[in-house]
Every structure is written in structure tokens, then in C-alpha cells.
Design a protein around this motif. Structure first.
Motif, PDB file in Angstrom:
ATOM      1  N   PRO A   1      -7.263  -4.891   1.418  1.00 28.03           N
ATOM      2  CA  PRO A   1      -5.984  -4.211   1.143  1.00 28.03           C
ATOM      3  C   PRO A   1      -6.122  -3.024   0.194  1.00 28.03           C
ATOM      4  CG  PRO A   1      -5.785  -6.596   0.850  1.00 28.03           C
ATOM      5  CD  PRO A   1      -7.229  -6.319   1.097  1.00 28.03           C
ATOM      6  N   ASN A   2      -7.059  -3.099  -0.743  1.00 23.77           N
ATOM      7  CA  ASN A   2      -7.228  -1.997  -1.694  1.00 23.77           C
ATOM      8  C   ASN A   2      -8.379  -1.070  -1.317  1.00 23.77           C
ATOM      9  OD1 ASN A   2      -5.100  -2.854  -3.261  1.00 23.77           O
ATOM     10  ND2 ASN A   2      -6.384  -4.227  -4.474  1.00 23.77           N
ATOM     11  N   GLY A   3      -8.940  -1.286  -0.136  1.00 23.49           N
ATOM     12  CA  GLY A   3      -9.950  -0.370   0.374  1.00 23.49           C
ATOM     13  C   GLY A   3     -11.363  -0.907   0.306  1.00 23.49           C
ATOM     14  N   ALA A   4     -12.217  -0.315   1.143  1.00 20.61           N
ATOM     15  CA  ALA A   4     -13.653  -0.568   1.162  1.00 20.61           C
ATOM     16  C   ALA A   4     -14.284   0.734   1.646  1.00 20.61           C
ATOM     17  CB  ALA A   4     -13.990  -1.709   2.114  1.00 20.61           C
ATOM     18  N   VAL A   5     -15.565   0.932   1.365  1.00 19.90           N
ATOM     19  CA  VAL A   5     -16.180   2.222   1.701  1.00 19.90           C
ATOM     20  C   VAL A   5     -17.321   2.059   2.706  1.00 19.90           C
ATOM     21  CG1 VAL A   5     -15.551   3.194  -0.539  1.00 19.90           C
ATOM     22  CG2 VAL A   5     -17.836   2.241  -0.228  1.00 19.90           C
ATOM     23  N   LEU A   6     -17.573   3.136   3.412  1.00 22.29           N
ATOM     24  CA  LEU A   6     -18.606   3.183   4.449  1.00 22.29           C
ATOM     25  C   LEU A   6     -19.165   4.601   4.468  1.00 22.29           C
ATOM     26  CD1 LEU A   6     -19.896   2.118   7.199  1.00 22.29           C
ATOM     27  CD2 LEU A   6     -17.849   2.991   8.300  1.00 22.29           C
ATOM     28  N   LYS A   7     -20.479   4.713   4.635  1.00 22.46           N
ATOM     29  CA  LYS A   7     -21.119   6.033   4.664  1.00 22.46           C
ATOM     30  C   LYS A   7     -21.486   6.350   6.109  1.00 22.46           C
ATOM     31  CE  LYS A   7     -25.298   8.088   2.657  1.00 22.46           C
ATOM     32  NZ  LYS A   7     -26.351   7.860   1.657  1.00 22.46           N
ATOM     33  N   PRO A   8     -20.685   7.154   6.797  1.00 25.78           N
ATOM     34  CA  PRO A   8     -20.911   7.342   8.235  1.00 25.78           C
ATOM     35  C   PRO A   8     -22.240   8.009   8.570  1.00 25.78           C
ATOM     36  CG  PRO A   8     -19.221   8.863   7.430  1.00 25.78           C
ATOM     37  CD  PRO A   8     -19.520   7.930   6.310  1.00 25.78           C
ATOM     38  N   SER A   9     -22.746   8.857   7.664  1.00 29.38           N
ATOM     39  CA  SER A   9     -23.999   9.560   7.994  1.00 29.38           C
ATOM     40  C   SER A   9     -25.189   8.607   8.016  1.00 29.38           C
ATOM     41  CB  SER A   9     -24.249  10.706   7.004  1.00 29.38           C
ATOM     42  OG  SER A   9     -24.343  10.207   5.683  1.00 29.38           O
ATOM     43  N   ALA A  10     -25.052   7.441   7.388  1.00 26.87           N
ATOM     44  CA  ALA A  10     -26.156   6.471   7.380  1.00 26.87           C
ATOM     45  C   ALA A  10     -25.887   5.326   8.350  1.00 26.87           C
ATOM     46  CB  ALA A  10     -26.349   5.922   5.968  1.00 26.87           C
ATOM     47  N   ALA A  11     -24.789   5.412   9.117  1.00 26.53           N
ATOM     48  CA  ALA A  11     -24.390   4.315  10.010  1.00 26.53           C
ATOM     49  C   ALA A  11     -24.833   4.593  11.448  1.00 26.53           C
ATOM     50  CB  ALA A  11     -22.872   4.148   9.951  1.00 26.53           C
ATOM     51  N   THR A  12     -24.689   3.568  12.303  1.00 22.81           N
ATOM     52  CA  THR A  12     -24.970   3.717  13.731  1.00 22.81           C
ATOM     53  C   THR A  12     -23.649   4.039  14.420  1.00 22.81           C
ATOM     54  OG1 THR A  12     -26.679   2.037  13.512  1.00 22.81           O
ATOM     55  CG2 THR A  12     -25.936   2.521  15.748  1.00 22.81           C
ATOM     56  N   SER A  13     -23.588   5.170  15.114  1.00 27.24           N
ATOM     57  CA  SER A  13     -22.269   5.665  15.536  1.00 27.24           C
ATOM     58  C   SER A  13     -21.533   4.690  16.451  1.00 27.24           C
ATOM     59  CB  SER A  13     -22.377   7.050  16.159  1.00 27.24           C
ATOM     60  OG  SER A  13     -23.351   7.049  17.131  1.00 27.24           O
TER      61      SER A  13
END
Ligand code: FES
Length: 571
Positions: A383-395
Motif C-alpha cells: 500500500p505504501n509502495g515498493a521499488v523496481l529497477k527496470p533497467s536491471a529486470a527481464t522485460s
């Protein structure tokens, strides 16, 4: 500009018994009398320690700073603070970030210091020093220790991100134990912090992007003689900053924070950037929210081809023009008029920069990846958010639904991850609980859980992973971190059970646990408080007062500042 009396004159400018005491015990260090006569006193806050290998060359840097301070007519005094070495400190250096910030704040305020140079390098040494200095707010200049030179192993360049690859290769029997050990000295072969865009380099970029250092702080290698020149010039400059009364709060404007977020996106910086910048903003009473990271990252592509989002190393960034050249590529986006420690704007500092290698620094039209920065996802699971780094993820995993494979804590993960009976497949979502600020305590860097061997053997290198912990800036994968509120305080993450369906849609910024309201209520009623609460010492203080990740995980009573005034002056 009318010159204000020096803060240090309240010590060294005094007459009678008090002045005698303040000066006499300094003179036993062989300091001549004229050093006490109206010279700005420059504190050099040093995180040198042999227990912090990334900062072990800092005594040399301090010597260079002192030269510069003396050349400019100042009086340098070096002092130590607690140092946080990422590699040795247990259970996690993050547990002590706020403690160090208190050490720094009180050391500056309590002593006859007119301005301070912060020497920082390994991950947490940077935010902790800046946080402490913000709560005092005198002229402050930051020097990072610089990255290591890239490693070489068996004909290949290597850096810290290869640690994760070596670990996987070792599990699969692709390299021998002897080869694994052989790689150690080949990777860490010079002084400095990690050679990739891990958290330390991200922090060094943040410092430069905020305007808290002279240009080129981010990428001059630690082993390059120019790092010493940079330190000497910084020593000269901090003395001028006293005369100009250029305090931290004059540099840390809203524009500076927005610049830092945009530039972090362009370099593919660590997710730890989020939690540290939020904590710094809190100390300077800047209204920055976790959503600002998503908002100001949007549309900014990856311009730095540096691991782990890209292929190269921090020294390559320096040889290709450094951070000023990269920022110049963003001239139409960043706030060029943000002031920096040298008294010039960030735009002025970048104006004459050039890119020398387009394989390292891209353009807005020809970036290395279209999506970068930080994505903030929300939903009933966060509910208060979480983060993700798209440049290091699998699209293809950025939109994914799968069955949860749940680990109640890090010990449970280690005990069961390679259990042959673990029910996990290529569509599973790994969930790790109780590694957040209060739960671990200290919010460990374990969020990029190594995949089980039986999954790796299938040639699968990434699964969606979700936790309330953090990830090393050198790590990679489709890893959702900093889930807030954390499991240990009864956040929804605590309710997830094996086999539950979780749906991630990073494009629409959602993260949902697919269970019905009745089941949700049943599990909430059955939830029990984390049993790992400590009842004494710093751990007790920390667990009692640490805030959640979306607020920066500072201690609640440390927010804001108390200025540079000493509370009582009894001498
Ligand atoms: Fe110190 Fe990576 S371990 S910067």
C-alpha cells in the motif's frame, strides 16, 4: 558581503582561561600560534578504516585536502567517525547508517568547525555523512573515494556484478572452487569502491548531481593521481565556501533533488538511492516522496553503459567524459541553474564537457535502454509502495502473474532453497518476508535471492522476486524491493502463503495479492508480531524508532536538524 564572525572563534578567539584551554591542548600537536588567528577551521570527517577496505586509502586523500585547505588560508583538522564497510559488517551496514549520522552530526556541532569536508566511499558512508551534516547545516563539501579499476580474470574484465555470475556458475559446477577463489584478487585489485554502478558509485553520482562536490567526483578512479588533485582542489574550495557562507541548505534545493533523481535514472543507479535520498531530504526538511522517484525518472532512458544495467565500468565513464558529459546530454531536462559547491551552476559545470566514447555515454535519442530509473509499484501487497529497477529486470517479467513460493525469513530461505521438494517452476514468484527495517533489523541486502539450483539448471536466470529488504546495487533481476509496510509490522506481505497468486504489472505500477476479503481478514486476525524484537542497546533504539522504507528508514527523532548552535556553553 559582510563577513560573519567564524563559528570557531567562539573557541579559539576567546581570552582568559577558556581560550587558554581551547588552544593549549591543540598546541601539543605542534600547531603554530598563527593558525588560531581568524583562519576558517575545516573539519575533515574521515571514514578511513582498515575494516572498510573501500575507504582504506582515505588518509592519503585527507592529506591532499589538508594541502588545499592550507593553501587557501584555512586550518584543517581531521577527525574520525564510525566507518561502515559493506563487506565485513554484520548483520548489515544499513543497520548502522543512522547511528553514523548521529556520530557525524554531534561531532560537527560539538567542535570548533566552520566547514566540513566529508570523505566517503563504501555504500553507507555517503548517506550517513551527508545526513549528519544536513542536520547541522554549515558549509559542506563531499569527496568520494573513487571506484576501483576494473578487474581482470582469465582474459575477461570483471567487477562486483560478476560475483553473482560466479556464484551461479559455481553452483552449476561450471567453475571449480579453486577458480572461484582465484577470481577474488583479480576482481578487487586496486584501492577504491566497487567498479560498477553499484550503490557506492550511485552515491558518488548522487553527490555530484546534488551539487555537493566539484565536477568529476563520481568517476575519477581511486587509483588515478587525479583523485588526489581533486581532493586538494576541494580543500582549497571549502575555505572559500566559508567566506561565502555557502551552507548545505543553499545547495540542497528542490531542483537539486529532482536533478539527482533524473541523473540517477540516466546512469541506471542502485535502488538503494531511493532510501538514502529520502533520508537526506528528511534531514533538510525537503518534502520529497517515494512517488517523486517514479515521476522524475519517467521518460529518462539509460545513458550510461555501465554494469549492472550495461556492460562497462566506472573508469570507462571517466575516460569517456565523466558525469559532466553525461549530464550535458540531459541539458534539456535537468535544472541547469541549480547551484553547486563551486559557486557555479550544474549547467555551467557541464558546458565545456565532451563525450569521447559513444559506446559508454549515449544520447537521449540513442540510449542503451529505453526504460531506466526507478518504478514505484503499489497495490494491496504494497500500500505504501515498493521499488523496481527496470533497467536491471527481464522485460517479459515486468507483467507477470505466478504462484508464490514463500520464505518466512532469511534462515528459512537458506534452509529450503535447494530442497529437492521445493515446489517452484519458471512462473513462480519468490517471496521473502521479515528482512525489512524493523524485521531483520536493518533491512538486509538479500532481496535478489539466488534462484534454486534446479531452476538454474533449466537455464532460467530470472524469476520475479519480492521482499521488504534491499538489493545490492551490483545485483540485477526482476526484483521488487522495499515493500512497505514491511511484514514485521503486519504489512500485507506477512499474509502471503505458498501457492497464492501474485500479479505484477510494472507498466501500470500495480502489485496485487489475489485473495478474497474473507481470507484476507482471516489471515490478518491470525497474524502474530515479529518475535525478533531486541530489548537493549542500539538495536532496541533502532527497532523502536526506525521508519518504514518509503520514508527513508531514518529514525523518527532524527528528522530535520538542530543547526550548528551548541546547546550549552559552560566554559
Ligand atoms: Fe564497498 Fe562495494 S563493497 S563499495
Amino acid at each position: 558581503m559582510e563577513q560573519q564572525p567564524l563559528r570557531s572563534s567562539n573557541w579559539f578567539g576567546r581570552t582568559g582561561k577558556d581560550g587558554f584551554v581551547y588552544r593549549a591542548w591543540m598546541k601539543n600537536q605542534g600547531i603554530p600560534p598563527d593558525m588560531f588567528e581568524g583562519k576558517p577551521v575545516i573539519g575533515i570527517c574521515n571514514t578511513w578504516s582498515e575494516l572498510t577496505p573501500c575507504n582504506a586509502h582515505f588518509r592519503d586523500l585527507a592529506t591532499a585536502v589538508k594541502k588545499g585547505v592550507l593553501e587557501a588560508g584555512g586550518f584543517p583538522l581531521e577527525f574520525p567517525v564510525m566507518s561502515l564497510g559493506e563487506t565485513l559488517i554484520k548483520p548489515t551496514a544499513m543497520l548502522y547508517r543512522n547511528l553514523v549520522s548521529m556520530d557525524v552530526e554531534e561531532s560537527i556541532r560539538a567542535n570548533p568547525i566552520d566547514a566540513v569536508v566529508l570523505l566517503c566511499g563504501c555504500d553507507k558512508t555517503t548517506p550517513s555523512l551527508i545526513m549528519g551534516a544536513c542536520s547541522v547545516d554549515i558549509p559542506t563539501l563531499v569527496i568520494s573515494g573513487g571506484p576501483m579499476l576494473k578487474g581482470h580474470w582469465r582474459g575477461k574484465d570483471i567487477g562486483t556484478s560478476d560475483l553473482w555470475r560466479f556464484d551461479t556458475a559455481s553452483q552449476l559446477g561450471q567453475i571449480t572452487p579453486e577458480e572461484f577463489v582465484d577470481a577474488e584478487a583479480c576482481m578487487a585489485r586496486t584501492q577504491g569502491h566497487c567498479a560498477v554502478m553499484g550503490t557506492a558509485s550511485t552515491m558518488a553520482v548522487m553527490v555530484e548531481a546534488l551539487g555537493l562536490s566539484l565536477p568529476d567526483n563520481a568517476s575519477i578512479p581511486a587509483a588515478d593521481a587525479r583523485r588526489k588533485v581533486f581532493s586538494q582542489l576541494s580543500g582549497r574550495r571549502i575555505v572559500e565556501m566559508v567566506r561565502e557562507d555557502l551552507t548545505l541548505s543553499k545547495i540542497l534545493t528542490r531542483k537539486a533533488f529532482e536533478n539527482a533523481i533524473m541523473i540517477n535514472a540516466a546512469i541506471g543507479g542502485s535502488t538503494n538511492f531511493v532510501i538514502h535520498l529520502l533520508a537526506i531530504a528528511g534531514r533538510i526538511s525537503m518534502n520529497l516522496s517515494i512517488d517523486d522517484f517514479d515521476k522524475y525518472s519517467q521518460g529518462i532512458p539509460l545513458l550510461a553503459n555501465i554494469q549492472p544495467s550495461g556492460e562497462n565500468y566506472m573508469e570507462d565513464l571517466y575516460y569517456s567524459g565523466g558525469l559532466p558529459a553525461l549530464i550535458k546530454e540531459m541539458a534539456t531536462i535537468v535544472h541547469n541553474d541549480a547551484i553547486t559547491v563551486n559557486g557555479k551552476t550544474i549547467g555551467d559545470n557541464c558546458a565545456d564537457s565532451k563525450v569521447y566514447d559513444r559506446k559508454i555515454i549515449g544520447t537521449m535519442d540513442k540510449p542503451f535502454k529505453l526504460e531506466s530509473g526507478v518504478i514505484v509499484v503499489r497495490g494491496n501487497l504494497a500500500p505504501n509502495g515498493a521499488v523496481l529497477k527496470p533497467s536491471a529486470a527481464t522485460s517479459h517479467l515486468l507483467k507477470h502473474s505466478g504462484k508464490a513460493v514463500v520464505f518466512e525469513n532469511i534462515e528459512d530461505y537458506h534452509a529450503r532453497i535447494n530442497d529437492p521438494d521445493l515446489e517452484i517452476d519458471k512462473d513462480s514468484i519468490m517471496v521473502l518476508k521479515n528482512v525489512g527495517p524493523k524485521g531483520y533489523p536493518g533491512m538486509a541486502e538479500v532481496g535478489n535471492m539466488t534462484l534454486p539450483k534446479k531452476i538454474l539448471e533449466l537455464g532460467i536466470t530470472d524469476l520475479v522476486r519480492i521482499s521488504d529488504g534491499r538489493m545490492s546495487g551490483t545485483g540485477f533481476g526482476t526484483v521488487i524491493l522495499h515493500v512497505s509496510p514491511e511484514a514485521a509490522v503486519g504489512g500485507p506481505l506477512a499474509l502471503v502463503q505458498n501457492g497464492d497468486i501474485i500479479s505484477l504489472d510494472a507498466h501500470s505500477r500495480t502489485l496485487e495479492l489475489e485473495i478474497g476479503p474473507e481470507e484476507w481478514a482471516r489471515r490478518t486476525a491470525a497474524w502474530k508480531q515479529n518475535e525478533r524484537m531486541h530489548d537493549r542497546g542500539y538495536l532496541h533504539l533502532y527497532q523502536t524508532h526506525v521508519e518504514q522504507a518509503h520514508l527513508g528508514a531514518d529514525l523518527d527523532f532524527l528528522k530535520g536538524g538542530s543547526g550548528s548552535r551548541v546547546a550549552r556553553d559552560s566554559h
